[in-house]
Enzyme design. Structure first.
Site, short mmCIF file in Angstrom:
data_model
loop_
_atom_site.label_atom_id
_atom_site.label_comp_id
_atom_site.label_asym_id
_atom_site.label_seq_id
_atom_site.Cartn_x
_atom_site.Cartn_y
_atom_site.Cartn_z
N ARG A 94 -3.18 1.17 3.06
CA ARG A 94 -3.01 0.21 1.97
C ARG A 94 -4.18 0.40 1.01
NH1 ARG A 94 1.42 0.06 3.33
NH2 ARG A 94 2.70 -1.71 4.03
N GLU A 118 -1.19 -1.92 -6.42
CA GLU A 118 -0.07 -1.09 -6.85
C GLU A 118 1.12 -1.96 -7.25
OE1 GLU A 118 0.20 1.03 -3.00
OE2 GLU A 118 2.31 0.45 -2.92
N HIS A 138 3.45 5.89 -3.30
CA HIS A 138 3.73 5.26 -1.99
C HIS A 138 4.99 5.89 -1.35
CE1 HIS A 138 3.01 1.40 0.54
NE2 HIS A 138 3.62 2.32 1.28
C1 8YV Z 1 7.31 1.21 3.86
C2 8YV Z 1 4.85 1.21 4.49
O1 8YV Z 1 8.26 2.00 3.25
O2 8YV Z 1 5.73 0.87 6.67
C3 8YV Z 1 4.88 0.57 5.83
O3 8YV Z 1 3.99 -0.26 6.08
O4 8YV Z 1 3.87 1.18 3.86
C4 8YV Z 1 5.98 1.90 3.83
O5 8YV Z 1 5.92 3.24 4.06
C5 8YV Z 1 7.18 -0.12 3.19
O6 8YV Z 1 6.34 -0.97 3.90
C6 8YV Z 1 8.51 -0.77 2.92
O7 8YV Z 1 8.43 -2.17 2.99
#
Ligand code: 8YV
Length: 302
Positions: free
Chosen positions: A222, A251, A269
């Site tokens: 993150r 973001e 992302h």
């Molecule tokens: C997801 C992500 O696509 O799994 C996670 O925490 O960061 C991503 O790759 C995203 O969270 C979709 O809600």
């Protein structure tokens, strides 16, 4: 969607931007369960009104957008989708490692510009990763998957930081006692921590200053884990050689300073961006919901 419809009456929100606070409050009052994604606002501020919702089945492993304590206090069960995201996210981390180390973004921009004058022996020299040291910050599932790829695929040594003692399963890997020690020892640093209040800006100016000038930083976790302003300063001052970023603080805004720097690879992302993986994540979220409403143990309850 087909699996969800087997068990529930489903409303799909077609907009691809995160829900507003008002939409979320209305959804919490109207639906028995919500399957949110990473930008949807589920902080304490939305749980004050009428709540019909009993379950938040997050689509994704990261749940820093959900105040789990407040959701539980409001009577909700919360789940996520660990496992399904691991390999796909680790693949992106390794891609960013190679792109940053071997200056792929700069090379691609050169070809696209039409100004490439041809091969020469010292053109765009980068960092050879073979035999170098990977530093993993956060040796959870994704950290271990990045370490495996880097060690067995590229012959990298591994050092890592993890809050609790961990057997990484990587031959010769060493757990060090601070993030700074890992940053100082590594040629490539991969951030694999969950986003949370505890990890907010845990990678700050002081830890970045420990990195070596030829080293590169990769973040697939993150954006808020890194003090982005401090990272920009380190890149501008050349105290680190480059970065590969899949996530950003705040973001989808990405600061112009990052976009202007050639030695930074920027992805939108993409962590889990394959249909297969997104299907698996969806199926996991649906299974969490099914189990909850059937009165069974929720497999990925938080
Ligand atoms: C997801 C992500 O696509 O799994 C996670 O925490 O960061 C991503 O790759 C995203 O969270 C979709 O809600």
């Amino acid at each position: 969607m087909a699996a969800a419809r087997q068990h529930f009456s489903v409303t799909v929100r077609e907009e691809v931007v995160p829900m507003t606070l008002d939409e979320m409050r209305a959804a919490l009052a109207e639906y028995d369960a919500i399957l949110p994604t990473l930008g949807d606002p589920l902080g304490a501020a939305v749980f004050g009104g009428e709540i019909r919702c009993r379950m938040l089945a997050n689509f994704g492993v990261g749940y820093n957008h959900i105040d789990v304590t407040a959701a539980r206090a409001a009577g909700m069960t919360v789940s996520n989708t660990p496992g399904a995201v691991t390999d796909a996210t680790a693949d992106i981390a390794v891609m960013l490692m190679l792109m940053a180390a071997r200056r792929a973004s700069e090379g691609e921009a050169l070809v696209r510009s039409g100004e490439w004058t041809g091969w020469h022996p010292t053109q765009l020299l980068g960092l050879h990763v073979g035999g170098k040291t990977l530093g993993v910050i956060g040796m959870g599932r994704i950290g271990q998957a990045v370490a495996r790829r880097s060690h067995f695929g590229f012959g990298m040594d591994v050092v890592f930081y993890n809050r609790s003692a961990k057997d990484s399963g990587i031959p010769g890997a060493r757990q060090l006692d601070s993030i700074g020690a890992v940053m100082a020892a590594a040629d490539v640093v991969s951030i694999c921590l969950p986003g949370s209040e505890d990890t907010f800006h845990i990678i700050d100016a002081a830890t970045l200053a420990k990195m070596r000038p030829h080293a590169v930083l990769v973040n697939t976790s993150r954006g808020e884990v890194i003090d982005q302003a401090a990272l920009i300063a380190a890149l501008q001052q050349g105290t680190i050689a480059g970065a590969g970023l899949d996530v950003y603080e705040g973001e989808p805004a990405v600061p112009q300073a990052l976009r202007d720097m050639a030695n930074v690879t920027l992805l939108p992302h993409l962590g889990t961006n394959s249909l297969e993986v997104r299907n698996q994540m969806g199926m996991m979220a649906v299974e969490n919901l099914r189990a909850f409403f059937a009165g069974e143990d929720v497999p990925n309850r938080l």
